[in-house]
Design a protein around this motif. Sequence first.
Motif, PDB file in Angstrom:
ATOM      1  N   ARG A   1       0.838  -1.210   0.000  1.00 30.13           N
ATOM      2  CA  ARG A   1       0.000   0.000   0.000  1.00 30.13           C
ATOM      3  C   ARG A   1       0.869   1.255   0.000  1.00 30.13           C
ATOM      4  O   ARG A   1       0.543   2.244  -0.665  1.00 30.13           O
ATOM      5  CB  ARG A   1      -0.932  -0.002   1.205  1.00 30.13           C
ATOM      6  CG  ARG A   1      -2.046  -1.015   1.073  1.00 30.13           C
ATOM      7  CD  ARG A   1      -2.789  -1.265   2.351  1.00 30.13           C
ATOM      8  NE  ARG A   1      -3.306  -0.074   2.983  1.00 30.13           N
ATOM      9  CZ  ARG A   1      -3.780  -0.047   4.223  1.00 30.13           C
ATOM     10  NH1 ARG A   1      -3.807  -1.144   4.958  1.00 30.13           N
ATOM     11  NH2 ARG A   1      -4.233   1.082   4.735  1.00 30.13           N
ATOM     12  N   ILE A   2       1.971   1.224   0.724  1.00 31.07           N
ATOM     13  CA  ILE A   2       2.871   2.379   0.788  1.00 31.07           C
ATOM     14  C   ILE A   2       3.608   2.557  -0.538  1.00 31.07           C
ATOM     15  O   ILE A   2       3.758   3.676  -1.031  1.00 31.07           O
ATOM     16  CB  ILE A   2       3.851   2.234   1.964  1.00 31.07           C
ATOM     17  CG1 ILE A   2       3.075   2.376   3.287  1.00 31.07           C
ATOM     18  CG2 ILE A   2       4.986   3.236   1.869  1.00 31.07           C
ATOM     19  CD1 ILE A   2       3.843   1.956   4.510  1.00 31.07           C
ATOM     20  N   ARG A   3       4.045   1.469  -1.148  1.00 34.44           N
ATOM     21  CA  ARG A   3       4.784   1.551  -2.409  1.00 34.44           C
ATOM     22  C   ARG A   3       3.910   2.021  -3.575  1.00 34.44           C
ATOM     23  O   ARG A   3       4.409   2.591  -4.536  1.00 34.44           O
ATOM     24  CB  ARG A   3       5.417   0.205  -2.750  1.00 34.44           C
ATOM     25  CG  ARG A   3       6.563  -0.149  -1.835  1.00 34.44           C
ATOM     26  CD  ARG A   3       7.217  -1.452  -2.275  1.00 34.44           C
ATOM     27  NE  ARG A   3       8.216  -1.874  -1.338  1.00 34.44           N
ATOM     28  CZ  ARG A   3       9.460  -1.435  -1.301  1.00 34.44           C
ATOM     29  NH1 ARG A   3       9.860  -0.532  -2.169  1.00 34.44           N
ATOM     30  NH2 ARG A   3      10.317  -1.896  -0.414  1.00 34.44           N
ATOM     31  N   ARG A   4       2.597   1.775  -3.490  1.00 39.50           N
ATOM     32  CA  ARG A   4       1.682   2.143  -4.570  1.00 39.50           C
ATOM     33  C   ARG A   4       1.257   3.597  -4.532  1.00 39.50           C
ATOM     34  O   ARG A   4       0.566   4.062  -5.434  1.00 39.50           O
ATOM     35  CB  ARG A   4       0.402   1.305  -4.487  1.00 39.50           C
ATOM     36  CG  ARG A   4       0.524  -0.097  -4.938  1.00 39.50           C
ATOM     37  CD  ARG A   4      -0.855  -0.688  -5.123  1.00 39.50           C
ATOM     38  NE  ARG A   4      -1.725  -0.502  -3.966  1.00 39.50           N
ATOM     39  CZ  ARG A   4      -2.243  -1.499  -3.258  1.00 39.50           C
ATOM     40  NH1 ARG A   4      -1.991  -2.733  -3.576  1.00 39.50           N
ATOM     41  NH2 ARG A   4      -3.041  -1.227  -2.241  1.00 39.50           N
ATOM     42  N   VAL A   5       1.627   4.316  -3.512  1.00 39.28           N
ATOM     43  CA  VAL A   5       1.121   5.682  -3.338  1.00 39.28           C
ATOM     44  C   VAL A   5       1.498   6.565  -4.532  1.00 39.28           C
ATOM     45  O   VAL A   5       2.576   6.464  -5.085  1.00 39.28           O
ATOM     46  CB  VAL A   5       1.610   6.307  -2.012  1.00 39.28           C
ATOM     47  CG1 VAL A   5       3.089   6.626  -2.069  1.00 39.28           C
ATOM     48  CG2 VAL A   5       0.819   7.538  -1.668  1.00 39.28           C
ATOM     49  N   SER A   6       0.548   7.384  -4.913  1.00 40.44           N
ATOM     50  CA  SER A   6       0.756   8.348  -5.992  1.00 40.44           C
ATOM     51  C   SER A   6       0.355   9.716  -5.461  1.00 40.44           C
ATOM     52  O   SER A   6      -0.714   9.870  -4.863  1.00 40.44           O
ATOM     53  CB  SER A   6      -0.105   7.980  -7.199  1.00 40.44           C
ATOM     54  OG  SER A   6      -0.123   9.046  -8.113  1.00 40.44           O
ATOM     55  N   LEU A   7       1.187  10.685  -5.668  1.00 41.68           N
ATOM     56  CA  LEU A   7       0.884  12.025  -5.184  1.00 41.68           C
ATOM     57  C   LEU A   7      -0.327  12.629  -5.895  1.00 41.68           C
ATOM     58  O   LEU A   7      -0.950  13.554  -5.387  1.00 41.68           O
ATOM     59  CB  LEU A   7       2.107  12.926  -5.348  1.00 41.68           C
ATOM     60  CG  LEU A   7       3.324  12.522  -4.519  1.00 41.68           C
ATOM     61  CD1 LEU A   7       4.486  13.452  -4.822  1.00 41.68           C
ATOM     62  CD2 LEU A   7       2.995  12.547  -3.039  1.00 41.68           C
ATOM     63  N   GLN A   8      -0.675  12.091  -7.054  1.00 44.67           N
ATOM     64  CA  GLN A   8      -1.833  12.604  -7.780  1.00 44.67           C
ATOM     65  C   GLN A   8      -3.139  12.016  -7.232  1.00 44.67           C
ATOM     66  O   GLN A   8      -4.215  12.476  -7.565  1.00 44.67           O
ATOM     67  CB  GLN A   8      -1.725  12.262  -9.280  1.00 44.67           C
ATOM     68  CG  GLN A   8      -0.700  13.098 -10.025  1.00 44.67           C
ATOM     69  CD  GLN A   8       0.732  12.672  -9.727  1.00 44.67           C
ATOM     70  OE1 GLN A   8       0.993  11.513  -9.488  1.00 44.67           O
ATOM     71  NE2 GLN A   8       1.654  13.626  -9.722  1.00 44.67           N
ATOM     72  N   ASP A   9      -3.061  11.007  -6.401  1.00 44.30           N
ATOM     73  CA  ASP A   9      -4.261  10.351  -5.866  1.00 44.30           C
ATOM     74  C   ASP A   9      -4.331  10.559  -4.360  1.00 44.30           C
ATOM     75  O   ASP A   9      -3.660   9.868  -3.601  1.00 44.30           O
ATOM     76  CB  ASP A   9      -4.217   8.854  -6.199  1.00 44.30           C
ATOM     77  CG  ASP A   9      -5.401   8.102  -5.628  1.00 44.30           C
ATOM     78  OD1 ASP A   9      -6.410   8.731  -5.267  1.00 44.30           O
ATOM     79  OD2 ASP A   9      -5.315   6.859  -5.556  1.00 44.30           O
TER      80      ASP A   9
END
Length: 120
Positions: A76-84
């Motif tokens: 979950r942490i690795r998938r983070v996107s600043l646009q989301d």
Amino acid sequence: MPGTGIADLIAFVRARLADTERQADLFHELTCTDLAVTGAQACPGVGPLSCRCPAPARLTDTAEALRRSVDACEQRIRRVSLQDPGGLLDALGAEQVLRALALPFELHPGWCPRWYPGTD
């Protein structure tokens, strides 16, 4: 001084869970038949005695379940996107879960006070 980043927190929790699995054979119920009959104790890394008490398996199963939780949080942490923004909230929640999973090990010398849940 121990590291304080999320990677350090993940490594700390994984190492403590590995310790738990390695030491699980040392814990038996007071009514364990092998211990009562032979007075023997399991040796770390040698494997369990032939007893049927649930303590060693319960510890190992719990550590494995917690390891899966750590894996899920890490993803979950690795998938983070600043646009989301939802993804950012998901990652922050995952970090708090990791902090909560680390909390039982706070007396370990590798613990970092910044890992308490709810702290920055």
